[in-house]
Design an enzyme around this catalytic site. Structure first.
Site, short mmCIF file in Angstrom:
data_model
loop_
_atom_site.label_atom_id
_atom_site.label_comp_id
_atom_site.label_asym_id
_atom_site.label_seq_id
_atom_site.Cartn_x
_atom_site.Cartn_y
_atom_site.Cartn_z
N SER A 129 -7.09 -9.35 11.63
CA SER A 129 -5.65 -9.56 11.56
C SER A 129 -4.90 -8.28 11.86
CB SER A 129 -5.28 -10.06 10.15
OG SER A 129 -3.88 -10.00 9.93
N TYR A 153 -5.32 -8.05 1.49
CA TYR A 153 -5.82 -8.84 2.62
C TYR A 153 -6.12 -7.92 3.81
CZ TYR A 153 -5.60 -12.31 6.44
OH TYR A 153 -5.85 -13.08 7.55
N LYS A 157 -9.83 -7.11 5.56
CA LYS A 157 -10.09 -7.29 6.98
C LYS A 157 -10.57 -5.97 7.61
CE LYS A 157 -8.96 -11.66 7.59
NZ LYS A 157 -9.94 -12.68 8.02
#
Length: 330
Positions: A129, A153, A157
């Site tokens: 992402s 998050y 990633k």
């Protein structure tokens, strides 16, 4: 050719399954069998010319990874994840799924490679992402900008990107990480992604429903359609990764657009009646997350390698109308 899709019941996973079912091959090589898994069993892809085995599997369970790679799939599409908003609010779950489960997957592949005497080395395409980047950043981020995430998050990633590069360097996997733009317009019900409103403010008004806009109109995003996202994965599965060298993470192409420009695109399609269904209701927690995401990229490296996305937000809206809107309002 055997393929394994993790996260196959998610929105991008379903789009990927549908594309593979229609194509029947990856890079000119016919698909013989696809194993499609998620925490809820994915639907059978319509029209597939290969055997599609759909099952509910929790990748975070201790033995799941070993069982999934026991048949040595040639290509692994790893899209399974706890989304951004949930990963931020549920610290333990985010790390358990987004990092720990992925490490177990890589280790399971390493064990299968050892059992094969070094012959087994699957192509692994990972859904990363643009959340791996964070402010402060220049107006346009190029391929050499540092990774400095500002959310759990994004950190998860980024950590998987590093693992993927190291396992690839050691010859365990042939991996590539795709840093996906915000994917809009997402069909179906809203999820817990912090970016979900970017889709809602188009999708819901076009269906005659109210949508909440929690951020300022000047908020900028980097986006691509679900159709483009599915194509990214198929292209990556057949890409000559020798051209990447040790840098196995690629920022995908997309469109840079503000919320105000999104609203104007909605006005052109749905008129004033649709725009009036957007209700502005500030949410600081969402605004704080989104504010740390860059809104413009120079994805030259990915474009040079043949990755293609839309060139305007109006085009993204047209893709939604062609692919998903009829089903949504039928």
């Amino acid at each position: 050719m055997r393929i394994l899709i993790l996260g196959a019941a998610g929105m991008i996973g379903r789009k990927l399954c549908a594309k593979l079912a229609a194509d029947g091959a990856i890079g000119g090589r016919a698909i013989d069998e696809a194993r499609l898994v998620d925490v809820a069993a994915p639907p059978q892809p319509a029209g597939a010319r290969f055997a599609a085995l759909c099952a509910a599997v929790d990748l975070a369970s201790e033995l799941a990874a070993a069982e999934l790679v026991a048949e040595r799939p040639d290509v692994v599409f790893h899209l399974a994840a706890v989304v951004s908003g949930e990963a931020e609010s549920n610290f333990d779950k985010g790390y358990a799924v987004n990092l720990d489960a992925t490490r177990r997957l890589f280790e399971a592949i390493r064990r299968e490679r050892a059992r094969s005497g070094g012959a087994y080395r699957p192509r692994l395409v990972f859904a990363s992402s643009i959340a791996v980047f964070g402010a402060p950043c220049p107006e346009t981020i190029d391929d050499d900008f540092l990774v400095a995430p500002l959310t759990s998050y994004g950190v998860q990633k980024a950590m998987v990107e590093l693992l993927l590069a190291d396992y690839s360097r050691r010859g365990i996997i042939d991996g590539v990480a795709l840093r996906l733009p915000t994917v809009v317009v997402r069909p179906g019900a809203p999820n817990r992604a912090a970016s979900g409103f970017f889709s809602s403010i188009i999708r819901e008004p076009l269906a005659g429903r109210e949508a909440i806009l929690p951020v300022a109109d000047a908020t900028r995003l980097w986006c691509a359609s679900p159709r483009a996202a599915a194509s990214f994965f198929v292209h990556a599965a057949a890409l000559d990764l020798e051209r990447l060298g040790p840098r196995r993470s690629l920022t995908m192409p997309g469109v840079s657009v503000t919320v105000a420009e999104q609203v104007e695109a909605l006005r052109r399609v749905g008129g004033e009646a649709a725009v009036r269904l957007i209700r502005r209701q500030a949410d600081e927690s969402i605004a704080d997350i989104v504010a740390g995401w860059p809104g413009r990229f120079d994805a030259r490296r990915a474009r040079t390698l043949g990755f293609v996305a839309e060139t305007s937000f109006d085009e993204i809206v047209r893709v939604y109308l062609e692919d998903d809107h009829v089903a949504a309002v039928a």
